[in-house]
Design a protein around this motif. Structure first.
Motif, PDB file in Angstrom:
ATOM      1  N   LEU A  53       0.847  -1.189   0.000  1.00  0.00           N
ATOM      2  CA  LEU A  53       0.000   0.000   0.000  1.00  0.00           C
ATOM      3  C   LEU A  53       0.886   1.244   0.000  1.00  0.00           C
ATOM      4  CD1 LEU A  53      -2.607  -1.031   2.734  1.00  0.00           C
ATOM      5  CD2 LEU A  53      -2.719  -1.405   0.254  1.00  0.00           C
TER       6      LEU A  53
ATOM      7  N   ASP B 101      -1.335  -1.768  -4.428  1.00  0.00           N
ATOM      8  CA  ASP B 101      -2.736  -2.179  -4.536  1.00  0.00           C
ATOM      9  C   ASP B 101      -3.706  -1.055  -4.182  1.00  0.00           C
ATOM     10  OD1 ASP B 101      -1.797  -4.633  -5.247  1.00  0.00           O
ATOM     11  OD2 ASP B 101      -1.993  -5.512  -3.252  1.00  0.00           O
ATOM     12  N   GLY B 102      -3.224  -0.059  -3.433  1.00  0.00           N
ATOM     13  CA  GLY B 102      -4.074   1.063  -3.068  1.00  0.00           C
ATOM     14  C   GLY B 102      -3.235   2.163  -2.438  1.00  0.00           C
TER      15      GLY B 102
ATOM     16  N   ILE C 214      -6.300   2.858  -9.508  1.00  0.00           N
ATOM     17  CA  ILE C 214      -6.337   1.952  -8.348  1.00  0.00           C
ATOM     18  C   ILE C 214      -7.074   2.654  -7.207  1.00  0.00           C
ATOM     19  CG2 ILE C 214      -4.199   0.712  -8.941  1.00  0.00           C
ATOM     20  CD1 ILE C 214      -2.842   2.499  -6.771  1.00  0.00           C
ATOM     21  N   PRO C 215      -7.510   1.902  -6.192  1.00  0.00           N
ATOM     22  CA  PRO C 215      -8.238   2.535  -5.079  1.00  0.00           C
ATOM     23  C   PRO C 215      -7.396   3.583  -4.337  1.00  0.00           C
ATOM     24  CG  PRO C 215      -8.551   0.162  -5.047  1.00  0.00           C
ATOM     25  CD  PRO C 215      -7.487   0.440  -6.060  1.00  0.00           C
TER      26      PRO C 215
ATOM     27  N   LEU D  76     -10.092   0.689   2.477  1.00  0.00           N
ATOM     28  CA  LEU D  76      -9.193   0.472   1.341  1.00  0.00           C
ATOM     29  C   LEU D  76      -9.246  -0.992   0.892  1.00  0.00           C
ATOM     30  CD1 LEU D  76      -7.285   2.085  -0.447  1.00  0.00           C
ATOM     31  CD2 LEU D  76      -5.391   1.393   1.006  1.00  0.00           C
TER      32      LEU D  76
ATOM     33  N   ILE E  85     -10.255  -2.416  -2.727  1.00  0.00           N
ATOM     34  CA  ILE E  85      -9.364  -3.331  -3.464  1.00  0.00           C
ATOM     35  C   ILE E  85     -10.132  -4.583  -3.894  1.00  0.00           C
ATOM     36  CG2 ILE E  85      -7.373  -4.889  -3.160  1.00  0.00           C
ATOM     37  CD1 ILE E  85      -6.045  -2.598  -1.536  1.00  0.00           C
TER      38      ILE E  85
END
Lengths: 330, 330
Positions: free
Chosen positions: A62, A117-118, A137-138, A305, A309
């Motif tokens: 992250l 990933d976020g 992406i988030p 989050l 994801i």
């Protein structure tokens, strides 16, 4: 370094079987698995996570973007998020912007290239900056809202400041001076001042509601301008005056400033902060401040989050309530 | 997302030419390059850094492993290293161990799998732990030494503590009690206590050299054991006593403890810390402490790691000198 191929050869099994053992997948004899894992250990095999993440599209990393770690409250928030994330198998890529928009943009591009990933960001940039970035992406923004599209988690700063004025008024103060950050300068530079603005709005509402600063209106200092603080303080001509500061770091600086001039807190002047920094307990008089449940907030940010994801929707706007933390500085 | 192939097609050039433009290599017409870069921007092309790092074997990422960010001195060190690193194009992967050896091992394995270019670690683990890890990238240990092989950068804690006792003796104190971390427990758990041990050695040397604690010898409290502190304080029967604390966080806790009992600092008891935390300036009386040049240390750590990454040898043992920072707590 040993490869899956080498291990398969050593164990006399197929590469697929080795892959099953290493990645804990079904369809493998437990005895075989044990034997393979012993060889894995012996040859000190390390799975190539970069190659894996290329294949799977998940890095279990992250991105965290913050201003800096000089505020012990923010340092504690980063610490807490890292701890929660690691428990769930996520590691942290940390970017500090020091309030510089270009650093934030560079940092986000780096994190996107790294395929995190976020991202959790305390943003300097605004909606227009983020539109240009085309993030796929988030992302969760904290403290400063970016837009209606990017989910935001923060504190209910406006009503907290309004309530703080009510509390200060109850302590018989007639004047309250707001010590904000240099908000006008930041607006001119196109920076995101969402939380500063919310806090200032709450101050203005509180002043009006509680009939504070009669005949003077809003009294706002931008940045740690001690000369202006002194002038505004003297202008009160003995009326009971308090300084409400945008953060505890500012409150401690104001406290030190008055102490150096032998102006007593709270006898001669009152001071209140915002953040509930852990160090306030070491300071005498203990700072009165506004606090909120930081660990709960960190957990919520991380959980949201994760939801994003995994493809779930989350609320676009989450604000934590603040409480007045009583001290002896008012 | 657009690929090099797409861009090559759009521009009517070869993929090699696009690669030349993007990576700023020679052998390309400036006009062509300009045209390509415009398309790159238009299609929002982002080079695939994970694939690139697979090919080049460099991720331009550094791993940072620390205990936690609750000590504002450590938070400032992480902040400074991140800032220096980013200026040179390196980003940070942050791992916090909270003093747990297993977390450190997990963290190092993650960083190795991520192929970071180098690691800076304030280690919990010892030589035997690190031998098992078989690390094949540059590592610098800070504060705690791991072995003669892994380069170490720290502070000259032993002589600093010895000098501190001399300074306290000059202030007419007859007794000095060391407040260390829970070192015995940590040794039993197989943790790295290098810097704690160095500090304690310096204390014992200073006690002997300055004829402090006559008839009592070393007086050491392990951890924030206030009951033992009170007992040792009373045992002095009016002799002028000071508490020398292993870090500023402990010193502030001891200060708060005595303040709560209306035992005055420095009139009734002296207190000295170690770290020169930035918050000490907000505390009254201001803490006397031991400090060193943190920014210089951060620069040195980063420069050494760069040297190692580029294949140069660096000194195995670098210690920064400490200075006494005068306050009003002695």
């Amino acid at each position: 370094m040993a490869t899956i191929k080498d291990i398969a050869k050593l164990c006399g099994v197929s590469e697929g079987t080795v892959d099953r053992a290493i990645n804990d997948r079904a369809g493998i004899n437990p005895e075989t698995k044990k034997r393979i894992m012993e060889v894995v250990e012996q040859v000190n095999y390390k799975p190539d996570r970069i190659a894996q993440s290329l294949a799977k599209g998940k890095t279990r990393t992250l991105g965290l973007i913050f201003f800096d770690l000089n505020n012990d409250f923010i340092a504690a928030l980063v610490d807490t998020i890292e701890t929660i994330a690691k428990e769930k198998g996520y590691f942290i890529s940390l970017v500090l912007t020091h309030g510089i928009k270009e650093e934030e943009i560079k940092g986000i591009n780096y994190l996107l290239e790294r395929k995190v990933d976020g991202i959790i960001v305390f943003p300097v940039g605004k909606q227009s900056d983020y539109q240009e970035l085309k993030i796929n992406i988030p992302v969760i923004s904290i403290y400063n809202k970016i837009s209606d599209e990017i989910p935001y988690v923060g504190v209910d700063a406006q009503s907290a400041m309004r309530d703080a004025i009510g509390y200060i008024a109850d302590c018989q103060y007639e004047r309250v001076i707001l010590v904000n950050s240099s908000i006008t300068k930041k607006v001119k530079s196109g920076l995101n001042v969402y939380t500063l603005q919310e806090r200032q709005k709450g101050y203005i509402e509180g002043i009006e509601k509680n009939k504070i600063n009669e005949g003077e209106g809003s009294l706002i200092v931008e940045g740690l301008d001690f000369r202006r603080m002194d002038a505004l303080y003297r202008q009160g001509q003995g009326k009971k005056t308090a300084f409400l500061c945008i953060c505890d770091v500012f409150a401690l600086e104001v406290l030190t400033h008055f102490r150096e001039q032998a102006i007593r807190v709270p006898e001669d002047v009152g001071i209140m902060g915002f953040d509930n920094m852990s160090i306030r307990k070491y300071v005498s008089p203990q700072l009165t401040t506004l606090g909120y449940h930081m660990t709960e907030m960190a957990q919520k940010i991380f959980a949201y989050l994760m939801d994003m994801i995994h493809g779930s929707d989350i609320p676009k706007d989450t604000s934590f309530p603040c409480q007045i933390i009583e001290g002896n500085s008012l």
